[in-house]
Write a protein that holds these residues in place. Structure first.
Motif, short mmCIF file in Angstrom:
data_model
loop_
_atom_site.label_atom_id
_atom_site.label_comp_id
_atom_site.label_asym_id
_atom_site.label_seq_id
_atom_site.Cartn_x
_atom_site.Cartn_y
_atom_site.Cartn_z
N HIS A 137 4.00 7.71 0.16
CA HIS A 137 2.78 7.84 0.96
C HIS A 137 1.98 6.54 0.88
O HIS A 137 2.20 5.71 0.01
N LYS A 138 1.02 6.38 1.80
CA LYS A 138 0.26 5.14 1.91
C LYS A 138 -1.19 5.33 1.50
O LYS A 138 -1.70 6.45 1.50
N GLU A 139 -1.82 4.18 1.20
CA GLU A 139 -3.26 4.18 0.94
C GLU A 139 -3.97 4.87 2.09
O GLU A 139 -3.60 4.68 3.25
N GLY A 140 -4.98 5.67 1.75
CA GLY A 140 -5.76 6.35 2.77
C GLY A 140 -5.23 7.73 3.13
O GLY A 140 -5.95 8.52 3.75
N GLU A 141 -4.01 8.05 2.77
CA GLU A 141 -3.45 9.36 3.10
C GLU A 141 -3.97 10.43 2.13
O GLU A 141 -4.22 10.15 0.96
N SER A 188 -5.74 3.61 -3.45
CA SER A 188 -5.05 2.31 -3.43
C SER A 188 -3.75 2.40 -4.18
O SER A 188 -3.57 3.26 -5.05
N ALA A 189 -2.85 1.48 -3.84
CA ALA A 189 -1.56 1.37 -4.52
C ALA A 189 -1.21 -0.11 -4.56
O ALA A 189 -0.99 -0.72 -3.52
N LYS A 190 -1.23 -0.67 -5.77
CA LYS A 190 -0.98 -2.09 -5.96
C LYS A 190 0.12 -2.28 -6.98
O LYS A 190 0.23 -1.50 -7.93
N GLY A 205 0.79 -1.22 0.00
CA GLY A 205 0.00 0.00 0.00
C GLY A 205 0.82 1.27 0.00
O GLY A 205 0.27 2.37 0.06
N ILE A 206 2.14 1.15 -0.06
CA ILE A 206 3.00 2.33 -0.10
C ILE A 206 3.30 2.65 -1.55
O ILE A 206 3.71 1.77 -2.32
#
Length: 164
Positions: A136-140, A158-160, A88-89
């Protein structure tokens, strides 16, 4: 295969690396030979000042040489291998879904060369958006200043890892 972990290195899948290596091999071998033949044939036609075929062939040669230089640097400095961790980063090689200034967008963070012929939007990690979301991460939610001076809010949904 040459790999490096430097910040300037582009992340490439093995498939993208192999495809670009094949393109480089063709351009620097048979591609160069073909353009030299075209230039020689056009040169035989006479006056070079008004020889459209000659000028077109020389222009094509310039484009081929520029692409060879671009591919050489890209492949020399590329980080080749497995997709980044599915944690997720946001990092190069990730498909990112983000709400940017209120609009949801999906794009690949990394090199256009990874996406190949797909119609996937690609943002470099060195672009204003890419450098703002990197790490940065998911949700930020964050904001960055666009080249036009406007502050733009980005929510990372999202980050996949990218899979071809």
């Amino acid at each position: 295969m040459s790999t490096t972990n430097s910040a300037a290195a582009a992340w490439l899948t093995q498939e993208a690396f192999d495809r670009l290596k094949a393109e480089l091999d063709h351009l620097s071998g048979p591609g160069r030979a073909e353009i030299v033949q075209k230039i020689d044939a056009a040169r035989q036609e006479g006056d070079l000042k008004e020889n459209g075929g000659y000028h077109a062939a020389k222009e094509e040669q310039g484009k081929i040489e520029a692409r060879i230089r671009q591919l050489t640097v890209l492949l020399r400095d590329a980080h080749v291998g497995e997709a980044p961790a599915d944690d997720g980063i946001v990092e190069p090689g990730m498909i990112v879904v983000a709400r940017i200034a209120g609009d949801e967008e999906t794009f690949l963070l990394g090199s256009r060369e990874i996406a190949g012929d797909s119609d996937l939007d690609v943002f470099s990690e060195k672009s204003p958006l890419g450098s703002a979301i990197l790490g940065h991460k998911e949700g930020e939610t964050l904001s960055y200043t666009a080249p036009n001076g406007k502050d733009i809010t980005v929510e990372i949904l999202s980050a996949k890892p990218y899979a071809a």
